[in-house]
Design a protein around this motif. Sequence first.
Motif, PDB file in Angstrom:
ATOM      1  N   MET A   1      22.904  -0.836   6.482  1.00 50.22           N
ATOM      2  CA  MET A   1      21.710  -1.613   5.799  1.00 50.22           C
ATOM      3  C   MET A   1      21.098  -1.072   4.758  1.00 50.22           C
ATOM      4  O   MET A   1      20.618   0.118   5.295  1.00 50.22           O
ATOM      5  CB  MET A   1      21.066  -2.352   6.844  1.00 50.22           C
ATOM      6  N   SER A   2      20.978  -1.182   3.350  1.00 49.70           N
ATOM      7  CA  SER A   2      20.272  -0.252   2.607  1.00 49.70           C
ATOM      8  C   SER A   2      18.709  -0.870   2.210  1.00 49.70           C
ATOM      9  O   SER A   2      18.407  -2.148   2.407  1.00 49.70           O
ATOM     10  CB  SER A   2      21.025  -0.371   1.307  1.00 49.70           C
ATOM     11  N   THR A   3      18.029   0.069   2.144  1.00 46.67           N
ATOM     12  CA  THR A   3      16.313  -0.532   1.823  1.00 46.67           C
ATOM     13  C   THR A   3      16.418  -0.932   0.377  1.00 46.67           C
ATOM     14  O   THR A   3      17.111  -0.186  -0.606  1.00 46.67           O
ATOM     15  CB  THR A   3      15.512   0.684   2.169  1.00 46.67           C
ATOM     16  N   PRO A   4      15.710  -1.839  -0.172  1.00 45.74           N
ATOM     17  CA  PRO A   4      15.335  -2.079  -1.566  1.00 45.74           C
ATOM     18  C   PRO A   4      14.667  -1.115  -2.258  1.00 45.74           C
ATOM     19  O   PRO A   4      13.897  -0.312  -1.660  1.00 45.74           O
ATOM     20  CB  PRO A   4      14.430  -3.344  -1.413  1.00 45.74           C
ATOM     21  N   PRO A   5      14.999  -0.544  -3.297  1.00 43.39           N
ATOM     22  CA  PRO A   5      14.422   0.388  -4.274  1.00 43.39           C
ATOM     23  C   PRO A   5      12.816   0.039  -4.502  1.00 43.39           C
ATOM     24  O   PRO A   5      12.681  -0.757  -5.486  1.00 43.39           O
ATOM     25  CB  PRO A   5      15.187   0.404  -5.522  1.00 43.39           C
ATOM     26  N   ILE A   6      12.152   0.496  -3.696  1.00 42.49           N
ATOM     27  CA  ILE A   6      10.636   0.231  -3.888  1.00 42.49           C
ATOM     28  C   ILE A   6      10.151   0.737  -5.390  1.00 42.49           C
ATOM     29  O   ILE A   6       9.348  -0.238  -5.969  1.00 42.49           O
ATOM     30  CB  ILE A   6       9.894   0.999  -2.948  1.00 42.49           C
ATOM     31  N   LYS A   7      10.588   1.686  -5.825  1.00 43.18           N
ATOM     32  CA  LYS A   7      10.029   1.980  -7.173  1.00 43.18           C
ATOM     33  C   LYS A   7      10.472   1.036  -8.332  1.00 43.18           C
ATOM     34  O   LYS A   7       9.464   0.811  -9.028  1.00 43.18           O
ATOM     35  CB  LYS A   7      10.542   3.414  -7.591  1.00 43.18           C
ATOM     36  N   LYS A   8      11.584   0.480  -8.078  1.00 44.07           N
ATOM     37  CA  LYS A   8      12.177  -0.395  -9.082  1.00 44.07           C
ATOM     38  C   LYS A   8      11.079  -2.117  -9.059  1.00 44.07           C
ATOM     39  O   LYS A   8      10.605  -2.509  -9.980  1.00 44.07           O
ATOM     40  CB  LYS A   8      13.583  -0.819  -8.880  1.00 44.07           C
ATOM     41  N   ILE A   9      10.952  -2.297  -7.682  1.00 51.08           N
ATOM     42  CA  ILE A   9      10.177  -3.232  -7.452  1.00 51.08           C
ATOM     43  C   ILE A   9       8.750  -3.417  -7.726  1.00 51.08           C
ATOM     44  O   ILE A   9       8.214  -4.211  -8.597  1.00 51.08           O
ATOM     45  CB  ILE A   9      10.176  -3.584  -5.722  1.00 51.08           C
ATOM     46  N   VAL A  10       8.213  -2.114  -7.654  1.00 51.74           N
ATOM     47  CA  VAL A  10       6.839  -1.862  -8.107  1.00 51.74           C
ATOM     48  C   VAL A  10       6.765  -1.802  -9.612  1.00 51.74           C
ATOM     49  O   VAL A  10       5.800  -2.380 -10.018  1.00 51.74           O
ATOM     50  CB  VAL A  10       6.279  -0.510  -7.460  1.00 51.74           C
ATOM     51  N   LEU A  11       7.749  -1.229 -10.105  1.00 52.16           N
ATOM     52  CA  LEU A  11       7.703  -1.183 -11.652  1.00 52.16           C
ATOM     53  C   LEU A  11       7.507  -2.819 -12.309  1.00 52.16           C
ATOM     54  O   LEU A  11       7.040  -3.095 -13.276  1.00 52.16           O
ATOM     55  CB  LEU A  11       8.836  -0.308 -12.328  1.00 52.16           C
ATOM     56  N   TRP A  12       8.590  -3.626 -11.687  1.00 54.13           N
ATOM     57  CA  TRP A  12       8.644  -4.876 -12.146  1.00 54.13           C
ATOM     58  C   TRP A  12       7.344  -5.607 -11.839  1.00 54.13           C
ATOM     59  O   TRP A  12       6.862  -6.517 -13.009  1.00 54.13           O
ATOM     60  CB  TRP A  12       9.895  -5.540 -11.676  1.00 54.13           C
ATOM     61  N   LEU A  13       6.836  -5.492 -10.607  1.00 62.90           N
ATOM     62  CA  LEU A  13       5.441  -6.123 -10.421  1.00 62.90           C
ATOM     63  C   LEU A  13       4.362  -5.888 -11.303  1.00 62.90           C
ATOM     64  O   LEU A  13       3.602  -6.628 -11.712  1.00 62.90           O
ATOM     65  CB  LEU A  13       5.092  -5.984  -8.874  1.00 62.90           C
ATOM     66  N   LEU A  14       4.350  -4.435 -11.612  1.00 59.16           N
ATOM     67  CA  LEU A  14       3.253  -3.945 -12.721  1.00 59.16           C
ATOM     68  C   LEU A  14       3.478  -4.558 -14.141  1.00 59.16           C
ATOM     69  O   LEU A  14       2.580  -4.955 -14.840  1.00 59.16           O
ATOM     70  CB  LEU A  14       3.451  -2.548 -12.662  1.00 59.16           C
ATOM     71  N   THR A  15       4.786  -4.796 -14.543  1.00 57.33           N
ATOM     72  CA  THR A  15       5.293  -5.309 -15.751  1.00 57.33           C
ATOM     73  C   THR A  15       4.796  -6.428 -15.763  1.00 57.33           C
ATOM     74  O   THR A  15       4.119  -7.251 -16.963  1.00 57.33           O
ATOM     75  CB  THR A  15       6.767  -5.054 -16.042  1.00 57.33           C
ATOM     76  N   ILE A  16       5.240  -7.362 -14.884  1.00 52.91           N
ATOM     77  CA  ILE A  16       4.520  -9.080 -14.781  1.00 52.91           C
ATOM     78  C   ILE A  16       3.235  -8.975 -14.656  1.00 52.91           C
ATOM     79  O   ILE A  16       2.686  -9.837 -15.525  1.00 52.91           O
ATOM     80  CB  ILE A  16       5.279  -9.580 -13.489  1.00 52.91           C
ATOM     81  N   PHE A  17       2.649  -8.202 -14.046  1.00 48.34           N
ATOM     82  CA  PHE A  17       1.023  -8.202 -13.958  1.00 48.34           C
ATOM     83  C   PHE A  17       0.572  -8.169 -15.264  1.00 48.34           C
ATOM     84  O   PHE A  17      -0.535  -8.597 -15.946  1.00 48.34           O
ATOM     85  CB  PHE A  17       0.600  -7.234 -13.191  1.00 48.34           C
ATOM     86  N   LEU A  18       1.046  -6.834 -16.038  1.00 48.68           N
ATOM     87  CA  LEU A  18       0.586  -6.417 -17.382  1.00 48.68           C
ATOM     88  C   LEU A  18       0.820  -7.596 -18.268  1.00 48.68           C
ATOM     89  O   LEU A  18      -0.174  -8.050 -19.270  1.00 48.68           O
ATOM     90  CB  LEU A  18       1.116  -5.298 -17.794  1.00 48.68           C
ATOM     91  N   LEU A  19       1.999  -8.308 -18.471  1.00 50.25           N
ATOM     92  CA  LEU A  19       2.213  -9.312 -19.164  1.00 50.25           C
ATOM     93  C   LEU A  19       1.246 -10.722 -19.034  1.00 50.25           C
ATOM     94  O   LEU A  19       0.801 -11.187 -20.013  1.00 50.25           O
ATOM     95  CB  LEU A  19       3.627  -9.819 -19.157  1.00 50.25           C
ATOM     96  N   TYR A  20       0.881 -10.932 -17.752  1.00 49.30           N
ATOM     97  CA  TYR A  20       0.152 -12.179 -17.478  1.00 49.30           C
ATOM     98  C   TYR A  20      -1.263 -11.447 -17.804  1.00 49.30           C
ATOM     99  O   TYR A  20      -2.097 -12.651 -18.379  1.00 49.30           O
ATOM    100  CB  TYR A  20       0.139 -11.892 -15.794  1.00 49.30           C
ATOM    101  N   ALA A  21      -1.783 -10.361 -17.638  1.00 48.41           N
ATOM    102  CA  ALA A  21      -3.167 -10.079 -18.319  1.00 48.41           C
ATOM    103  C   ALA A  21      -3.198  -9.890 -19.645  1.00 48.41           C
ATOM    104  O   ALA A  21      -4.214 -10.806 -20.371  1.00 48.41           O
ATOM    105  CB  ALA A  21      -3.403  -8.691 -17.640  1.00 48.41           C
TER     106      ALA A  21
END
Length: 57
Positions: free
Chosen positions: A1-21
């Motif tokens: 079982m592999s863990t999700p790549p946290i760095k990639k998830i955080v980067l996508w969330l930050l990008t989505i937030f910036l676009l929303y803002a």
Amino acid sequence: MSTPPIKKIVLWLLTIFLLYAILTSPDEAADMVGSAWDVLANGVGNIGQFFDSLLAG
């Protein structure tokens, strides 16, 4: 079982937030970027001043 790549998830969330803002309030987003740029520029200037004082003394 592999863990999700946290760095990639955080980067996508930050990008989505910036676009929303930017799309919901572009003036406030521009003010935030300008303020962040001023803080960065002042920090670099202060570090330069510190080393100038250090080398001069």
